[in-house]
Design an enzyme around this catalytic site. Sequence first.
Site, PDB file in Angstrom:
ATOM      1  N   ARG A 229      -1.805   5.472  -3.035  1.00  0.00           N
ATOM      2  CA  ARG A 229      -1.132   5.438  -1.742  1.00  0.00           C
ATOM      3  C   ARG A 229      -0.278   4.183  -1.627  1.00  0.00           C
ATOM      4  O   ARG A 229      -0.692   3.100  -2.064  1.00  0.00           O
ATOM      5  CB  ARG A 229      -2.152   5.418  -0.580  1.00  0.00           C
ATOM      6  CG  ARG A 229      -2.699   6.774  -0.193  1.00  0.00           C
ATOM      7  CD  ARG A 229      -1.620   7.653   0.471  1.00  0.00           C
ATOM      8  NE  ARG A 229      -2.109   8.986   0.778  1.00  0.00           N
ATOM      9  CZ  ARG A 229      -2.049  10.042  -0.051  1.00  0.00           C
ATOM     10  NH1 ARG A 229      -1.535   9.925  -1.244  1.00  0.00           N
ATOM     11  NH2 ARG A 229      -2.493  11.218   0.338  1.00  0.00           N
ATOM     12  N   GLU A 258       7.841   6.580   3.012  1.00  0.00           N
ATOM     13  CA  GLU A 258       8.279   7.725   2.198  1.00  0.00           C
ATOM     14  C   GLU A 258       9.165   8.653   3.019  1.00  0.00           C
ATOM     15  O   GLU A 258       8.729   9.086   4.099  1.00  0.00           O
ATOM     16  CB  GLU A 258       7.065   8.483   1.662  1.00  0.00           C
ATOM     17  CG  GLU A 258       6.265   7.631   0.668  1.00  0.00           C
ATOM     18  CD  GLU A 258       5.126   8.386  -0.010  1.00  0.00           C
ATOM     19  OE1 GLU A 258       4.901   9.573   0.309  1.00  0.00           O
ATOM     20  OE2 GLU A 258       4.454   7.779  -0.849  1.00  0.00           O
ATOM     21  N   HIS A 276       6.263  10.912  -5.076  1.00  0.00           N
ATOM     22  CA  HIS A 276       4.973  11.449  -4.611  1.00  0.00           C
ATOM     23  C   HIS A 276       4.711  12.840  -5.222  1.00  0.00           C
ATOM     24  O   HIS A 276       4.563  13.829  -4.509  1.00  0.00           O
ATOM     25  CB  HIS A 276       4.920  11.495  -3.075  1.00  0.00           C
ATOM     26  CG  HIS A 276       3.507  11.491  -2.547  1.00  0.00           C
ATOM     27  ND1 HIS A 276       3.152  10.842  -1.389  1.00  0.00           N
ATOM     28  CD2 HIS A 276       2.357  12.050  -3.020  1.00  0.00           C
ATOM     29  CE1 HIS A 276       1.848  11.013  -1.177  1.00  0.00           C
ATOM     30  NE2 HIS A 276       1.358  11.747  -2.152  1.00  0.00           N
TER      31      HIS A 276
HETATM   32  P1  NAD Z   1     -12.069   9.274  -3.892  1.00  0.00           P
HETATM   33  O1  NAD Z   1     -12.471   9.149  -2.470  1.00  0.00           O
HETATM   34  O2  NAD Z   1     -12.801  10.205  -4.777  1.00  0.00           O
HETATM   35  O3  NAD Z   1     -12.061   7.838  -4.592  1.00  0.00           O
HETATM   36  C1  NAD Z   1     -11.566   6.685  -3.998  1.00  0.00           C
HETATM   37  C2  NAD Z   1     -12.376   5.526  -4.506  1.00  0.00           C
HETATM   38  O4  NAD Z   1     -11.790   4.309  -4.011  1.00  0.00           O
HETATM   39  C3  NAD Z   1     -13.848   5.533  -4.006  1.00  0.00           C
HETATM   40  O5  NAD Z   1     -14.742   5.486  -5.104  1.00  0.00           O
HETATM   41  C4  NAD Z   1     -13.949   4.279  -3.153  1.00  0.00           C
HETATM   42  O6  NAD Z   1     -15.209   3.658  -3.238  1.00  0.00           O
HETATM   43  C5  NAD Z   1     -12.867   3.409  -3.785  1.00  0.00           C
HETATM   44  N1  NAD Z   1     -12.476   2.278  -2.967  1.00  0.00           N
HETATM   45  C6  NAD Z   1     -12.496   2.170  -1.608  1.00  0.00           C
HETATM   46  N2  NAD Z   1     -12.127   0.921  -1.246  1.00  0.00           N
HETATM   47  C7  NAD Z   1     -11.868   0.251  -2.399  1.00  0.00           C
HETATM   48  C8  NAD Z   1     -11.468  -1.073  -2.677  1.00  0.00           C
HETATM   49  N3  NAD Z   1     -11.259  -1.972  -1.717  1.00  0.00           N
HETATM   50  N4  NAD Z   1     -11.291  -1.425  -3.968  1.00  0.00           N
HETATM   51  C9  NAD Z   1     -11.508  -0.546  -4.972  1.00  0.00           C
HETATM   52  N5  NAD Z   1     -11.917   0.732  -4.768  1.00  0.00           N
HETATM   53  C10 NAD Z   1     -12.090   1.117  -3.490  1.00  0.00           C
HETATM   54  O7  NAD Z   1     -10.505   9.668  -3.850  1.00  0.00           O
HETATM   55  P2  NAD Z   1      -9.641  10.344  -5.005  1.00  0.00           P
HETATM   56  O8  NAD Z   1      -9.647  11.812  -4.823  1.00  0.00           O
HETATM   57  O9  NAD Z   1     -10.023   9.769  -6.306  1.00  0.00           O
HETATM   58  O10 NAD Z   1      -8.182   9.822  -4.583  1.00  0.00           O
HETATM   59  C11 NAD Z   1      -7.788   8.489  -4.865  1.00  0.00           C
HETATM   60  C12 NAD Z   1      -6.452   8.185  -4.212  1.00  0.00           C
HETATM   61  O11 NAD Z   1      -5.428   9.052  -4.743  1.00  0.00           O
HETATM   62  C13 NAD Z   1      -6.431   8.388  -2.690  1.00  0.00           C
HETATM   63  O12 NAD Z   1      -5.682   7.341  -2.099  1.00  0.00           O
HETATM   64  C14 NAD Z   1      -5.640   9.656  -2.525  1.00  0.00           C
HETATM   65  O13 NAD Z   1      -5.002   9.725  -1.275  1.00  0.00           O
HETATM   66  C15 NAD Z   1      -4.640   9.511  -3.672  1.00  0.00           C
HETATM   67  N6  NAD Z   1      -3.978  10.758  -4.045  1.00  0.00           N
HETATM   68  C16 NAD Z   1      -2.654  10.708  -4.388  1.00  0.00           C
HETATM   69  C17 NAD Z   1      -1.989  11.866  -4.724  1.00  0.00           C
HETATM   70  C18 NAD Z   1      -0.535  11.832  -5.116  1.00  0.00           C
HETATM   71  O14 NAD Z   1       0.152  12.822  -4.917  1.00  0.00           O
HETATM   72  N7  NAD Z   1      -0.031  10.757  -5.705  1.00  0.00           N
HETATM   73  C19 NAD Z   1      -2.653  13.100  -4.701  1.00  0.00           C
HETATM   74  C20 NAD Z   1      -4.012  13.116  -4.389  1.00  0.00           C
HETATM   75  C21 NAD Z   1      -4.669  11.934  -4.060  1.00  0.00           C
END
Ligand code: NAD
Length: 300
Positions: A229, A258, A276
């Site tokens: 993000r 964005e 994205h």
């Molecule tokens: P998830 O909830 O499975 O994992 C996120 C992880 O981040 C968790 O393990 C959490 O403990 C950790 N976290 C929280 N605060 C933190 C910190 N301060 N430092 C380090 N780690 C921390 O989520 P996910 O499904 O793995 O998604 C991860 C990211 O990818 C999200 O931001 C999601 O919005 C993004 N995403 C982006 C796209 C894209 O199109 N680029 C698509 C899907 C998801």
Amino acid sequence: MRVLICDAIAKEAVDGLKGLGIEVVENTSVEKEELAGIIADFDGVIIRSRTKIREDLIDIAAGSVKFIIRAGVGLDNIAVEYAREKGIEVINTPEASTNGVAELAVGHMFALLRHIPQATASMKKGEWPKKKLKGNELGSCTVGIIGLGRIGRRTAELVGSLGSKVLGYDPYVKEVQGMNIKIAELDELLTCSDIVSLHLPHTDETHYLIGEEELGKMKNSAYLVNCARGGVIDEDALYKALKNEDIRGAALDVFEEEPPTDLKLMKLDNFICTPHLGAQAVESSNRVGEEVVKKVASKL
Ligand code: NAD
């Protein structure tokens, strides 16, 4: 049941919803003002990351709309707690795009390490450089994964399968069983990694997690990848670090704003990007669509 689709989802999913006997209205270019005028006519609303549903829209939707489905993972475009307080269920499809996003992150790593976008741009200008662009093998790199959830772990698995050494930082994860990830503190990860890849949500706590100080701790030869993000990286600090070659390069799929209006990063040769696209793989979209249909069906 009447459902409004505000952002495009797979055609098969739209057909699947109609097959359930649901009245489906697709309005995938709907903007906030128009949405405010129609949202209360629906039992459910389906969005991706484009449409934002904040408190003001929820006030209008409350009492009519029963659920909002976020086809994808991130819920940062919805006032989730407020919606729940107003009796609107908020549902996402967290697993469906995991592999697609992880593969894009790895794609960016390859592109950075082997200078694929720069080489393409150069050849398209008719050039064939005498001195070839030298790169590095991903399998020889140490990859630092920040955020060890679904996508972070899948990314770790993919790069691990190539031979990369993987460091992981996540304040809420103390060990990852069955995976070759060395849990590290943030400082150690930043100073030791050849590639730092971000896979955490954008929250008050993670806002600008990667700023001037953190970029300063990275190796001058290191790369930064963000397919999570915008807002997790301070883009002004990143610009300075790239311009001064404090780090070797960066790839972003996500931006603070964005589409971005400040285009200074785009002018740097050591910066590459995608708009994205993380979840935009046909297989991911199909999986998201299947999940959406299942979740709506459970509301009938
Ligand atoms: P998830 O909830 O499975 O994992 C996120 C992880 O981040 C968790 O393990 C959490 O403990 C950790 N976290 C929280 N605060 C933190 C910190 N301060 N430092 C380090 N780690 C921390 O989520 P996910 O499904 O793995 O998604 C991860 C990211 O990818 C999200 O931001 C999601 O919005 C993004 N995403 C982006 C796209 C894209 O199109 N680029 C698509 C899907 C998801």
